[in-house]
Scaffold this active site. Structure first.
Site, PDB file in Angstrom:
ATOM      1  N   HIS A  82      65.986   3.244  94.961  1.00 20.86           N
ATOM      2  CA  HIS A  82      66.496   4.133  94.188  1.00 20.86           C
ATOM      3  C   HIS A  82      65.738   5.487  94.688  1.00 20.86           C
ATOM      4  O   HIS A  82      64.647   5.623  95.167  1.00 20.86           O
ATOM      5  CB  HIS A  82      65.990   4.269  92.653  1.00 20.86           C
ATOM      6  CG  HIS A  82      66.562   5.513  92.255  1.00 20.86           C
ATOM      7  ND1 HIS A  82      68.200   5.486  91.798  1.00 20.86           N
ATOM      8  CD2 HIS A  82      66.017   6.575  91.901  1.00 20.86           C
ATOM      9  CE1 HIS A  82      68.217   6.887  91.051  1.00 20.86           C
ATOM     10  NE2 HIS A  82      67.133   7.371  91.052  1.00 20.86           N
ATOM     11  N   ASP A 161      71.128   6.108  78.234  1.00 18.80           N
ATOM     12  CA  ASP A 161      70.909   7.140  79.189  1.00 18.80           C
ATOM     13  C   ASP A 161      71.885   7.992  79.419  1.00 18.80           C
ATOM     14  O   ASP A 161      71.660   9.286  79.750  1.00 18.80           O
ATOM     15  CB  ASP A 161      70.345   6.534  80.597  1.00 18.80           C
ATOM     16  CG  ASP A 161      69.878   7.409  81.560  1.00 18.80           C
ATOM     17  OD1 ASP A 161      68.957   8.213  81.633  1.00 18.80           O
ATOM     18  OD2 ASP A 161      70.764   7.571  82.617  1.00 18.80           O
ATOM     19  N   ARG A 168      70.358  16.273  77.898  1.00 20.10           N
ATOM     20  CA  ARG A 168      69.327  17.007  78.371  1.00 20.10           C
ATOM     21  C   ARG A 168      70.041  18.092  79.307  1.00 20.10           C
ATOM     22  O   ARG A 168      69.549  19.166  79.507  1.00 20.10           O
ATOM     23  CB  ARG A 168      68.609  15.883  79.250  1.00 20.10           C
ATOM     24  CG  ARG A 168      67.724  15.299  78.288  1.00 20.10           C
ATOM     25  CD  ARG A 168      67.181  13.997  79.220  1.00 20.10           C
ATOM     26  NE  ARG A 168      66.428  14.190  80.408  1.00 20.10           N
ATOM     27  CZ  ARG A 168      66.323  13.684  81.468  1.00 20.10           C
ATOM     28  NH1 ARG A 168      66.929  12.486  81.682  1.00 20.10           N
ATOM     29  NH2 ARG A 168      65.741  13.970  82.500  1.00 20.10           N
ATOM     30  N   SER A 183      64.701   7.686  82.307  1.00 18.49           N
ATOM     31  CA  SER A 183      66.250   7.531  82.630  1.00 18.49           C
ATOM     32  C   SER A 183      66.451   6.750  83.982  1.00 18.49           C
ATOM     33  O   SER A 183      67.357   5.844  84.013  1.00 18.49           O
ATOM     34  CB  SER A 183      66.614   9.273  82.797  1.00 18.49           C
ATOM     35  OG  SER A 183      67.810   9.226  83.747  1.00 18.49           O
ATOM     36  N   LYS A 187      67.898   2.408  84.192  1.00 14.38           N
ATOM     37  CA  LYS A 187      68.930   2.121  84.856  1.00 14.38           C
ATOM     38  C   LYS A 187      68.421   0.970  85.827  1.00 14.38           C
ATOM     39  O   LYS A 187      69.049   0.131  86.453  1.00 14.38           O
ATOM     40  CB  LYS A 187      69.696   3.094  85.418  1.00 14.38           C
ATOM     41  CG  LYS A 187      70.459   3.991  84.360  1.00 14.38           C
ATOM     42  CD  LYS A 187      70.820   5.135  85.087  1.00 14.38           C
ATOM     43  CE  LYS A 187      69.806   6.247  85.565  1.00 14.38           C
ATOM     44  NZ  LYS A 187      70.224   7.734  85.614  1.00 14.38           N
TER      45      LYS A 187
HETATM   46  N1  URA Z   1      68.084  10.923  87.914  1.00 19.92           N
HETATM   47  C1  URA Z   1      68.410  10.212  86.721  1.00 19.92           C
HETATM   48  O1  URA Z   1      68.911   9.212  86.771  1.00 19.92           O
HETATM   49  N2  URA Z   1      67.960  10.671  85.686  1.00 19.92           N
HETATM   50  C2  URA Z   1      67.104  11.776  85.439  1.00 19.92           C
HETATM   51  O2  URA Z   1      66.528  12.158  84.723  1.00 19.92           O
HETATM   52  C3  URA Z   1      67.038  12.815  86.756  1.00 19.92           C
HETATM   53  C4  URA Z   1      67.343  12.367  87.757  1.00 19.92           C
END
Ligand code: URA
Length: 433
Positions: A82, A161, A168, A183, A187
Site C-alpha cells: 500500500h 471506513d 472526515r 483507515s 482495509k
Molecule cells: N488513505 C486512506 O485510505 N485513508 C486515509 O485516512 C488517508 C489516506
C-alpha cells in the site's frame, strides 16, 4: 453507553476502552449514531489523539464492520502493498507483476485518485476493456490461478471506513495519524494477505509533509499490522518530487511498461525494485540482497512483463497494450511548459504538479468527476537537471484544450530554479519494521 459520553471523554483527553470504540464504530456504521455526533467525536480525536492501543482497537472495529477476504485456499504467503499516495506513483503496476513472477501471490485491492494524488484503479482503467470490479470469488480465483489480481475494493469491505472517510473529508479531520493509520490498515487487514508492505511517502506531494510525521505514521501502521498478526514493514520514500517522468493515467501505464521492459526512469526503477525486494523478503524468498537480485532478474528475463500481460488478459483488458503502448488512449491536445530562466532545477513541487495534472483532466476535484485517461504531464526535466531559458520542462496532454491555461498557471508556481548545480537527493529515506 451513550455517544455523547464518548465525545465528552475524548474531548477531555481521556482514553477510550475497546468496548467504547467498538460501540462508536458500530453505531455510526449502522446509522444509530448521527453524522453530527460522529463529526464531534472525530474532531475530539483530531485534537486529543489516540494512543497505539486505542488506534489498534479502532482499526479492529473498522476491519470487522464488514467482510474479511479469505485467501486461505491459496497456497503460500500472500503479499499486499500500500502506498500512502503521491504524484506519478505507478509502483503497483510494476511491483505486483515483479513479485508475482517470482512465485509470491499478490492479492491487491487498490483505490481511485482524489485531488492531486492518482489511484491505481484509474490507471488500470485506461487500458481498454480492463475490469477493476472483480467479485471476491474472481479475485481469489485469479490470485490462485495466475498469482496476481489487482481490483477495486470488492463488496462490503470495511464499510465503516467508507462512511468515516467521507465524513472526515467533509469535517477537516483527515490529517490525524490515528485516523489515517486505522483507515488504511482496516482495509489492508480486511484484504486477507499475510504480508503487508507499506510505502509511506513524504514531501510536498504526500500526506505526510515531513519525515518525522512519515516515520510516526509508519511506526503506527507497522505496530497495528503486527498486532493483528501480519508480517508488516514500511519503507519511507521521497515524494518531494514526482516519481518517474509521467503523471496521468495512460501515461503512467506506459511508463510502468517501460520499466518492466528494462527501460524507463532510474528513480522509478529504484523505488520499485526496493519495494518488490522487501515484499519478496517478507514472504521468505531469501535475504534482502538476494530478493533485490530476484526483482532485477524478473525485469531482465522478461518474466515480470509477461505476468503483467497475463493479468491484463485475465481481467479482460487489451493485452496488446503491453506489447505496444501506443494503443493506450492518447490526448489530442499538447502544450509545452517552458523554463523562464536558465539554471538548475532546485525544486519541483509535487503537489502542484499533481494539481496541474488534475486540472488537465487526469484526476478528480470531486469524488464523482469523470477522468480523462489520456490527460497528464510528461516531464522532460527533473530536479537537479540543467535548463536553458525557453527550454521545455514538460509536455501537457489533454482532451480539452481549454484546460491548458489554468494548468500552466499552476505549473509556473511549481518550480524553483537555482543558478548553482543542485545535488540529487536519496529516494529511500527509511525503513520501519
Ligand atoms: N488513505 C486512506 O485510505 N485513508 C486515509 O485516512 C488517508 C489516506
Amino acid at each position: 453507553m451513550f455517544a455523547l459520553d464518548l465525545i465528552i471523554k475524548k474531548r477531555n483527553g481521556g482514553k477510550l476502552s475497546k468496548e467504547e470504540i467498538r460501540y462508536f464504530v458500530n453505531g455510526y456504521t449502522t446509522g444509530q449514531i448521527p453524522d453530527y455526533q460522529a463529526s464531534a467525536f472525530l474532531m475530539a480525536v483530531y485534537f486529543n489523539g489516540m494512543d497505539t492501543e486505542e488506534t489498534l482497537w479502532l482499526t479492529e472495529a473498522m476491519l470487522h464492520s464488514g467482510d474479511v477476504v479469505d485467501l486461505s485456499c491459496i497456497p503460500g504467503i500472500k503479499v499486499d502493498k500500500h502506498s500512502t499516495g503521491g504524484v506519478g506513483d505507478k509502483t503497483t503496476l510494476v511491483i505486483a507483476p515483479i513479485v508475482a513472477s517470482c512465485g509470491v501471490p499478490v492479492a491487491k485491492m487498490s483505490g481511485r485518485g482524489l485531488g492531486h494524488t492518482g489511484g491505481t484503479i484509474d490507471k488500470l482503467e485506461s487500458i481498454p476493456g480492463f475490469r477493476t470490479g472483480l467479485s471476491s470469488e474472481e479475485f481469489v480465483k485469479n490470485v490462485k490461478e495466475i498469482g496476481i489480481a489487482v481490483t477495486g475494493q470488492t463488496g462490503n469491505l470495511a464499510p465503516a471506513d467508507k462512511k468515516l472517510y467521507a465524513l472526515r473529508d467533509a469535517t477537516g479531520t483527515v490529517e490525524n495519524l490515528s485516523l489515517i493509520a486505522a483507515s488504511i490498515m482496516s482495509k489492508k487487514l480486511a484484504s486477507g494477505s499475510d504480508v503487508i508492505v507499506l510505502d509511506v511517502k513524504t514531501g510536498s506531494g504526500a500526506f505526510m509533509k515531513t519525515i518525522d510525521e512519515a516515520e510516526k505514521l509508519a511506526r503506527l501502521m507497522v505496530d497495528i499490522g503486527k498486532g493483528a498478526g501480519k508480517r508488516t514493514v514500511a519503507l519511507i520514500t521521497d515524494m518531494d518530487r514526482p516519481l518517474g517522468n509521467k503523471i496521468g493515467n495512460a501515461l503512467e501505464v506506459s511508463e510502468a511498461v517501460d520499466i518492466l521492459n528494462g527501460r524507463g526512469p532510474a528513480d522509478l526503477r529504484e523505488v520499485c525494485v526496493e519495494l518488490a525486494a522487501n515484499m519478496l523478503f517478507a514472504a521468505g524468498k531469501g535475504d534482502i540482497e538476494f530478493c533485490r537480485s530476484l526483482a532485477v532478474e524478473s525485469i531482465e528475463k522478461g518474466t515480470a512483463i509477461k505476468k503483467l500481460k497475463e493479468m491484463v488478459e485475465r481481467q479482460d483488458g487489451d493485452p496488446g497494450v503491453v506489447d505496444d503502448t501506443s494503443k493506450l488512449p492518447s490526448a489530442p491536445f499538447r502544450a509545452e511548459w517552458k523554463a523562464e530562466e536558465p539554471g538548475y532545477i532546485e525544486k519541483m513541487h509535487a503537489e502542484k504538479l499533481g494539481m496541474a495534472s488534475m486540472l488537465l483532466g487526469a484526476g478528480r476535484k470531486h469524488k464523482d468527476d469523470v477522468i480523462d485517461p489520456s490527460a497528464g504531464i510528461e516531464l522532460v526535466k527533473k530536479p537537479s537537471d540543467k535548463v536553458e531559458a525557453g527550454e521545455t520542462i514538460a509536455v501537457l496532454h489533454t482532451s480539452d484544450e481549454n484546460r491548458i491555461p489554468e494548468a500552466l498557471g499552476v505549473l509556473k508556481t511549481a518550480i524553483g530554479i537555482s543558478p548553482d548545480p543542485v545535488p540529487g537527493k536519496p529516494l529511500i529515506l527509511g525503513k520501519v519494521h
